[in-house]
Design a protein around this motif. Structure first.
Motif, PDB file in Angstrom:
ATOM      1  N   LYS A  63      18.153  -6.526   0.248  1.00  0.00           N
ATOM      2  CA  LYS A  63      18.378  -5.612  -0.881  1.00  0.00           C
ATOM      3  C   LYS A  63      17.685  -6.082  -2.162  1.00  0.00           C
ATOM      4  O   LYS A  63      17.733  -5.398  -3.185  1.00  0.00           O
ATOM      5  CB  LYS A  63      19.877  -5.466  -1.149  1.00  0.00           C
ATOM      6  CG  LYS A  63      20.670  -4.834  -0.005  1.00  0.00           C
ATOM      7  CD  LYS A  63      20.271  -3.396   0.228  1.00  0.00           C
ATOM      8  CE  LYS A  63      21.106  -2.759   1.340  1.00  0.00           C
ATOM      9  NZ  LYS A  63      20.694  -1.364   1.612  1.00  0.00           N
TER      10      LYS A  63
ATOM     11  N   ASP B 119      29.573   2.797 -10.921  1.00  0.00           N
ATOM     12  CA  ASP B 119      28.153   3.077 -10.761  1.00  0.00           C
ATOM     13  C   ASP B 119      27.530   3.477 -12.093  1.00  0.00           C
ATOM     14  O   ASP B 119      26.404   3.081 -12.416  1.00  0.00           O
ATOM     15  CB  ASP B 119      27.944   4.189  -9.734  1.00  0.00           C
ATOM     16  CG  ASP B 119      28.389   3.777  -8.330  1.00  0.00           C
ATOM     17  OD1 ASP B 119      28.622   2.571  -8.110  1.00  0.00           O
ATOM     18  OD2 ASP B 119      28.519   4.676  -7.473  1.00  0.00           O
TER      19      ASP B 119
ATOM     20  N   LYS C 196      24.595   1.386 -13.981  1.00  0.00           N
ATOM     21  CA  LYS C 196      23.350   2.037 -14.384  1.00  0.00           C
ATOM     22  C   LYS C 196      23.034   1.750 -15.845  1.00  0.00           C
ATOM     23  O   LYS C 196      21.890   1.443 -16.205  1.00  0.00           O
ATOM     24  CB  LYS C 196      23.464   3.567 -14.190  1.00  0.00           C
ATOM     25  CG  LYS C 196      23.283   4.045 -12.782  1.00  0.00           C
ATOM     26  CD  LYS C 196      23.365   5.571 -12.736  1.00  0.00           C
ATOM     27  CE  LYS C 196      23.261   6.084 -11.309  1.00  0.00           C
ATOM     28  NZ  LYS C 196      23.381   7.572 -11.244  1.00  0.00           N
TER      29      LYS C 196
ATOM     30  N   LYS D  32      19.935  -0.615 -17.132  1.00  0.00           N
ATOM     31  CA  LYS D  32      18.904  -0.014 -17.986  1.00  0.00           C
ATOM     32  C   LYS D  32      18.696  -0.841 -19.250  1.00  0.00           C
ATOM     33  O   LYS D  32      17.551  -1.024 -19.703  1.00  0.00           O
ATOM     34  CB  LYS D  32      19.287   1.417 -18.343  1.00  0.00           C
ATOM     35  CG  LYS D  32      18.184   2.195 -19.053  1.00  0.00           C
ATOM     36  CD  LYS D  32      18.560   3.647 -19.255  1.00  0.00           C
ATOM     37  CE  LYS D  32      17.383   4.465 -19.781  1.00  0.00           C
ATOM     38  NZ  LYS D  32      16.825   3.946 -21.048  1.00  0.00           N
TER      39      LYS D  32
ATOM     40  N   SER E 168      22.728   1.637  -4.147  1.00  0.00           N
ATOM     41  CA  SER E 168      21.591   2.478  -4.520  1.00  0.00           C
ATOM     42  C   SER E 168      21.193   2.237  -5.971  1.00  0.00           C
ATOM     43  O   SER E 168      19.999   2.177  -6.312  1.00  0.00           O
ATOM     44  CB  SER E 168      21.940   3.954  -4.308  1.00  0.00           C
ATOM     45  OG  SER E 168      20.883   4.794  -4.731  1.00  0.00           O
ATOM     46  N   VAL E 169      22.202   2.071  -6.831  1.00  0.00           N
ATOM     47  CA  VAL E 169      21.946   1.752  -8.238  1.00  0.00           C
ATOM     48  C   VAL E 169      21.289   0.375  -8.346  1.00  0.00           C
ATOM     49  O   VAL E 169      20.340   0.177  -9.120  1.00  0.00           O
ATOM     50  CB  VAL E 169      23.262   1.788  -9.045  1.00  0.00           C
ATOM     51  CG1 VAL E 169      23.035   1.324 -10.471  1.00  0.00           C
ATOM     52  CG2 VAL E 169      23.858   3.189  -9.031  1.00  0.00           C
TER      53      VAL E 169
ATOM     54  N   LYS F  13      19.482  -1.076  -6.079  1.00  0.00           N
ATOM     55  CA  LYS F  13      18.126  -0.974  -5.528  1.00  0.00           C
ATOM     56  C   LYS F  13      17.124  -0.534  -6.588  1.00  0.00           C
ATOM     57  O   LYS F  13      16.006  -1.069  -6.671  1.00  0.00           O
ATOM     58  CB  LYS F  13      18.128   0.022  -4.358  1.00  0.00           C
ATOM     59  CG  LYS F  13      16.774   0.204  -3.695  1.00  0.00           C
ATOM     60  CD  LYS F  13      16.856   1.213  -2.552  1.00  0.00           C
ATOM     61  CE  LYS F  13      15.496   1.420  -1.894  1.00  0.00           C
ATOM     62  NZ  LYS F  13      15.588   2.398  -0.782  1.00  0.00           N
ATOM     63  N   GLU F  14      17.506   0.452  -7.394  1.00  0.00           N
ATOM     64  CA  GLU F  14      16.608   0.931  -8.449  1.00  0.00           C
ATOM     65  C   GLU F  14      16.330  -0.162  -9.472  1.00  0.00           C
ATOM     66  O   GLU F  14      15.206  -0.292  -9.965  1.00  0.00           O
ATOM     67  CB  GLU F  14      17.203   2.167  -9.127  1.00  0.00           C
ATOM     68  CG  GLU F  14      17.229   3.394  -8.236  1.00  0.00           C
ATOM     69  CD  GLU F  14      15.851   3.733  -7.685  1.00  0.00           C
ATOM     70  OE1 GLU F  14      14.892   3.816  -8.488  1.00  0.00           O
ATOM     71  OE2 GLU F  14      15.729   3.898  -6.459  1.00  0.00           O
ATOM     72  N   GLN F  15      17.346  -0.955  -9.795  1.00  0.00           N
ATOM     73  CA  GLN F  15      17.142  -2.043 -10.745  1.00  0.00           C
ATOM     74  C   GLN F  15      16.239  -3.125 -10.158  1.00  0.00           C
ATOM     75  O   GLN F  15      15.385  -3.679 -10.852  1.00  0.00           O
ATOM     76  CB  GLN F  15      18.490  -2.655 -11.153  1.00  0.00           C
ATOM     77  CG  GLN F  15      18.388  -3.804 -12.154  1.00  0.00           C
ATOM     78  CD  GLN F  15      17.935  -3.357 -13.522  1.00  0.00           C
ATOM     79  OE1 GLN F  15      17.700  -2.171 -13.759  1.00  0.00           O
ATOM     80  NE2 GLN F  15      17.809  -4.298 -14.449  1.00  0.00           N
TER      81      GLN F  15
ATOM     82  N   LYS G  26      13.832  -2.718  -8.071  1.00  0.00           N
ATOM     83  CA  LYS G  26      12.455  -2.203  -8.160  1.00  0.00           C
ATOM     84  C   LYS G  26      11.856  -2.445  -9.546  1.00  0.00           C
ATOM     85  O   LYS G  26      10.717  -2.898  -9.670  1.00  0.00           O
ATOM     86  CB  LYS G  26      12.425  -0.697  -7.859  1.00  0.00           C
ATOM     87  CG  LYS G  26      12.581  -0.335  -6.397  1.00  0.00           C
ATOM     88  CD  LYS G  26      12.490   1.175  -6.231  1.00  0.00           C
ATOM     89  CE  LYS G  26      12.644   1.601  -4.784  1.00  0.00           C
ATOM     90  NZ  LYS G  26      12.597   3.084  -4.643  1.00  0.00           N
ATOM     91  N   ARG G  27      12.644  -2.137 -10.580  1.00  0.00           N
ATOM     92  CA  ARG G  27      12.134  -2.297 -11.953  1.00  0.00           C
ATOM     93  C   ARG G  27      11.887  -3.763 -12.281  1.00  0.00           C
ATOM     94  O   ARG G  27      10.862  -4.110 -12.866  1.00  0.00           O
ATOM     95  CB  ARG G  27      13.113  -1.688 -12.963  1.00  0.00           C
ATOM     96  CG  ARG G  27      13.217  -0.193 -12.906  1.00  0.00           C
ATOM     97  CD  ARG G  27      14.030   0.347 -14.077  1.00  0.00           C
ATOM     98  NE  ARG G  27      13.353   0.173 -15.355  1.00  0.00           N
ATOM     99  CZ  ARG G  27      13.864   0.529 -16.536  1.00  0.00           C
ATOM    100  NH1 ARG G  27      15.081   1.070 -16.579  1.00  0.00           N
ATOM    101  NH2 ARG G  27      13.190   0.339 -17.649  1.00  0.00           N
TER     102      ARG G  27
END
Length: 411
Positions: free
Chosen positions: A57, A329, A333, A337, A397-398, A400-402, A404-405
């Protein structure tokens, strides 16, 4: 293949590893050393499964308790303990720590290892005070937190208690991993030695002694280890009697390489148990203000910032794995951010460790009982409340997006 990466360093206010920027998404895995043992509480098969899952992950920075202190059978105390009495160690847990670091190294993951705790769930302050002759520590679950906090406020000025802790620090940092043959002070699988979990003075009067103790501890660690980063484990101003100047002072220590903050909207009264979703916006506003204040200190000092604990209860203040996590969640997020936006703009926000990893645990009781699976929630808290389980798909899922960034910033 054994990981060959180098030590995490700080250069010009930013983390570096292998000559590249190091930004990360991590978690709290406080029970990792126990899970890595072959005695009570040990489960090496689960440990490897958890590490594989986290690595897949993109969660590769784990904040871990070196070991719990004290006797067994104490309410709300993590078991089994590593240090049964000052200088009397449970080699089974030491083997668990060795095995954990060995497995993390193979997966190119790094550990932040904390050595002390101001709270009751793993000993720490209260353990050293008791053995320094300060009397029996109150149990918060029985005597209340005010009585406990009043007792542990004596730690800041108790030189005998400090010495017992320094002996422990020397012992741990002096060890060699039995599985890799690598001395701890030479192991890149360790990112940072952390003085404690949420060290506090617990009173205005204890602040001078508190500051002095932190300085003495960081100096001792630096004397023993020239390779690793050193951090405090502070909550921020919340852990400094709400005094930002105290926070600035302890972070300015020349041996402290980076700064920490923790954020707990429910625990700090920003979110109500029965209105977690309603209070999310206010919690986020308080969080942003808190982070901005601490980033300003980091900017003045030229040191990176890590938000190494933050959590938000499951919807309805539920504890079951099947309960929803809409509010959590949303909070994750927002926090993620803040971190990524600042990092992408060249700021000093370098990473975060969410609290905490529950993974494949299956809690059997609301309050942890010997023999139960370990979750991200220590033994004094409701099991499942702040844990992120492998089945929490929306939260992951949240995450995962972090990931990536933050990974883009490592290039």
């Amino acid at each position: 293949m054994m990981g060959q990466s180098s030590f995490v360093k700080v250069k010009d206010g930013h983390f570096e590893r292998d000559g590249k920027p190091y930004y990360y998404v991590g978690t709290n895995f406080w029970y990792g050393a126990i899970l890595g043992s072959e005695g009570q509480g040990g489960d090496r098969k689960r440990l490897c499964k958890e590490l594989d899952f986290m690595k897949k992950k993109g969660i590769d920075n784990l904040r871990i308790l070196v070991g719990s202190d004290g006797e067994h059978g104490v309410a709300a105390k993590v078991e089994p303990t590593l240090q049964k009495a000052p200088g009397v160690y449970n080699d089974t847990i030491l083997a668990g720590l060795d095995y954990l670091l060995y497995q993390m190294k193979k997966r190119d993951m790094v550990a932040v290892l904390y050595l002390n705790n101001s709270w009751e769930w793993s000993g720490g302050y209260s353990f050293y005070l008791q053995h320094a002759g300060a009397g029996k520590a109150p149990q918060p679950s029985i005597d209340g937190y005010p009585a406990f906090m009043n007792f542990v406020s004596r730690f800041a000025d108790n030189q005998k208690a400090h010495q017992l802790f320094y002996d422990y620090v020397k012992f741990i940092l002096g060890r060699t991993n039995r599985y890799t043959g690598i001395r701890y002070v030479e192991d890149p699988a360790i990112m940072s030695w952390q003085i404690g979990n949420e060290p506090r003075a617990f009173s205005k009067e204890a602040i001078p002694g508190f500051v002095k103790w932190l300085g003495e501890t960081s100096s001792l660690i630096r004397t023993l280890d020239k390779n690793h980063l050193i951090s405090i484990g502070s909550e921020g101003s919340w852990g400094c009697e709400n005094d930002m100047e105290v926070y600035r002072q302890i972070c300015a220590d020349k041996n402290i390489d980076y700064c920490n903050v923790h954020l707990w909207p429910y625990n700090w009264g920003w979110a109500r148990k029965d209105h977690l979703l309603d209070d999310l916006q206010a919690s986020c506003k308080h969080t942003q203000d808190y982070i901005n204040d601490h980033l300003q200190v980091c900017k003045e000092l030229g040191k990176p910032l890590v938000m190494e604990e933050f959590g938000y209860p499951r919807d309805g203040f539920a504890f079951t794995k099947s309960s929803t996590t809409r509010a959590r969640d949303g909070y994750y997020k927002f926090v993620f951010k803040l971190v990524a936006d600042n990092a992408e703009q060249g700021g000093l926000f370098a990473g975060c460790n969410f609290w905490g990893w529950g993974g494949f645990a299956n809690p059997r009781h609301e309050q942890w009982t010997v023999g139960d699976d370990y979750t991200g929630d220590p033994s004094q808290e409701q099991q499942g409340l702040n844990s992120v389980f492998a089945s929490d798909k929306s939260t992951l899922s949240v995450v995962k997006e972090q990931v990536k960034r933050m990974k883009k910033l490592r290039l």
